[in-house]
Design an enzyme around this catalytic site. Structure first.
Site, PDB file in Angstrom:
ATOM      1  N   SER A   1      28.450  37.543   7.810  1.00  0.00           N
ATOM      2  CA  SER A   1      27.506  38.680   7.816  1.00  0.00           C
ATOM      3  C   SER A   1      27.069  38.903   6.381  1.00  0.00           C
ATOM      4  O   SER A   1      27.784  38.535   5.440  1.00  0.00           O
ATOM      5  CB  SER A   1      28.227  39.936   8.322  1.00  0.00           C
ATOM      6  OG  SER A   1      27.450  41.088   8.039  1.00  0.00           O
TER       7      SER A   1
ATOM      8  N   TYR B   1      35.640  45.451   8.108  1.00  0.00           N
ATOM      9  CA  TYR B   1      34.599  44.491   8.500  1.00  0.00           C
ATOM     10  C   TYR B   1      34.119  43.715   7.273  1.00  0.00           C
ATOM     11  O   TYR B   1      34.038  42.478   7.294  1.00  0.00           O
ATOM     12  CB  TYR B   1      33.445  45.256   9.149  1.00  0.00           C
ATOM     13  CG  TYR B   1      32.355  44.378   9.728  1.00  0.00           C
ATOM     14  CD1 TYR B   1      32.504  43.803  10.979  1.00  0.00           C
ATOM     15  CD2 TYR B   1      31.183  44.132   9.025  1.00  0.00           C
ATOM     16  CE1 TYR B   1      31.503  43.008  11.525  1.00  0.00           C
ATOM     17  CE2 TYR B   1      30.174  43.330   9.560  1.00  0.00           C
ATOM     18  CZ  TYR B   1      30.342  42.771  10.814  1.00  0.00           C
ATOM     19  OH  TYR B   1      29.356  41.984  11.347  1.00  0.00           O
TER      20      TYR B   1
ATOM     21  N   LYS C   1      34.503  39.638   6.710  1.00  0.00           N
ATOM     22  CA  LYS C   1      33.360  38.725   6.630  1.00  0.00           C
ATOM     23  C   LYS C   1      33.318  37.996   5.279  1.00  0.00           C
ATOM     24  O   LYS C   1      32.905  36.828   5.227  1.00  0.00           O
ATOM     25  CB  LYS C   1      32.057  39.488   6.885  1.00  0.00           C
ATOM     26  CG  LYS C   1      31.952  40.042   8.312  1.00  0.00           C
ATOM     27  CD  LYS C   1      32.018  38.940   9.367  1.00  0.00           C
ATOM     28  CE  LYS C   1      31.748  39.444  10.765  1.00  0.00           C
ATOM     29  NZ  LYS C   1      31.770  38.397  11.792  1.00  0.00           N
TER      30      LYS C   1
END
Ligand code: NDP
Length: 254
Positions: free
Chosen positions: A146, A161, A165
């Site tokens: 991402s 998160y 990533k």
């Protein structure tokens, strides 16, 4: 003919994790349209994706597996080898996101996000890589990262998160070097905000806050990721490994 030779996936078997909805569902259709037989792995099944691919004249089936569970993954991969005879492409897409401030988040929640997004992708890479190496398959692995692996999103806080990533991007580079001698290519894909259940099922004021931050003032559509995945999955990217392809409408440039 040139485009078909470079980007075509006839005769290839492609796994898409988390392909029951969202980005995975659309990419599964793109891979099938390019000629691959697609196998979707998810926890709750992907009947709708299989139906959409079959209706378009493609080949697909789904298997249930949690990517964090090595036993379930190994069982699913054995079944794929039995049914399809090979594994040539892995689109390692399954993932989750939690929005919370670091002071409110629990360690268990942090672990859950990292377990699915990073360790789950590692489990899939290792299991598929082992099969490719044993069988001499010069395959392609595309790990879903991402832009959050490079930038820090605002105004929501999502440390688990973002960290997971960033880990995916560097894990992909590490595996690319480790497995280059086997002809296995590993790259990551880093989208910006893409309209899927993960990004749209959030409070409206959050989306209202995101849009002005986007240079193109809109979210991406899942189908806008198909060309990048087809490039990475096919012979077109034969000399590309260890790369992170950013498809974010310019967000991370600012
Ligand atoms: P969705 O929430 O729409 O889909 C996620 C999929 O992952 C679901 O099909 C889910 O199926 C599956 N999944 C989750 N956990 C597991 C697990 N443990 N084992 C197997 N499958 C699992 O998300 P998106 O389509 O939006 O996102 C897909 C990927 O793209 C994610 O990795 C995400 O981080 C990444 N991404 C998304 C962006 C966006 O803006 N949407 C931007 C950048 C990256 P089930 O619950 O049935 O298992």
């Amino acid at each position: 003919m040139y485009l078909e030779k470079m980007f075509g996936l006839n005769g290839k078997v492609a796994i898409v994790t988390g392909g029951g909805r969202g980005i995975g569902q659309v990419i599964a259709q793109g891979l099938a349209e390019a000629g691959a037989e697609v196998v979707i792995l998810s926890r709750s099944g992907a009947e709708e994706t299989v139906k959409l691919i079959a209706e378009a004249g493609g080949k697909a089936y789904d298997l249930k597996a949690d990517v964090t569970d090595e036993t379930q993954v190994d069982k699913a991969l054995a079944e794929i080898l039995e049914r399809s005879g090979s594994i040539d492409i892995l689109f390692n897409n399954a993932g989750i996101c939690m929005h919370q401030s670091t002071l409110e988040a629990t360690v268990e929640e942090f672990r859950e996000v990292v377990d699915i997004n990073l360790t789950g992708e590692f489990i899939m890479c290792r299991a598929v890589g082992r099969i490719m190496i044993e069988r001499g398959i010069k395959g392609s692995i595309i790990n879903m990262a991402s832009m959050s692996g490079t930038i820090v999103n605002i105004p929501q806080w999502q440390v688990s998160y973002n960290a997971s990533k960033a880990g995916v991007i560097h894990m992909s580079k590490s595996l690319a070097i480790e497995w280059a001698e086997y002809g296995i290519r590993i790259n990551s894909l880093s989208p910006g905000y893409i309209a899927t259940p993960m990004s749209v099922d959030v409070p409206k004021d959050l989306i209202d806050a995101w849009i002005p931050l986007m240079p193109m003032h809109r979210m991406g559509k899942p189908e806008e990721l198909i060309p990048a995945v087809l490039y990475l999955a096919s012979d077109a990217s034969g000399y590309t490994t260890g790369s992170d392809i950013i498809v974010d409408g310019g967000y991370s440039v600012q």
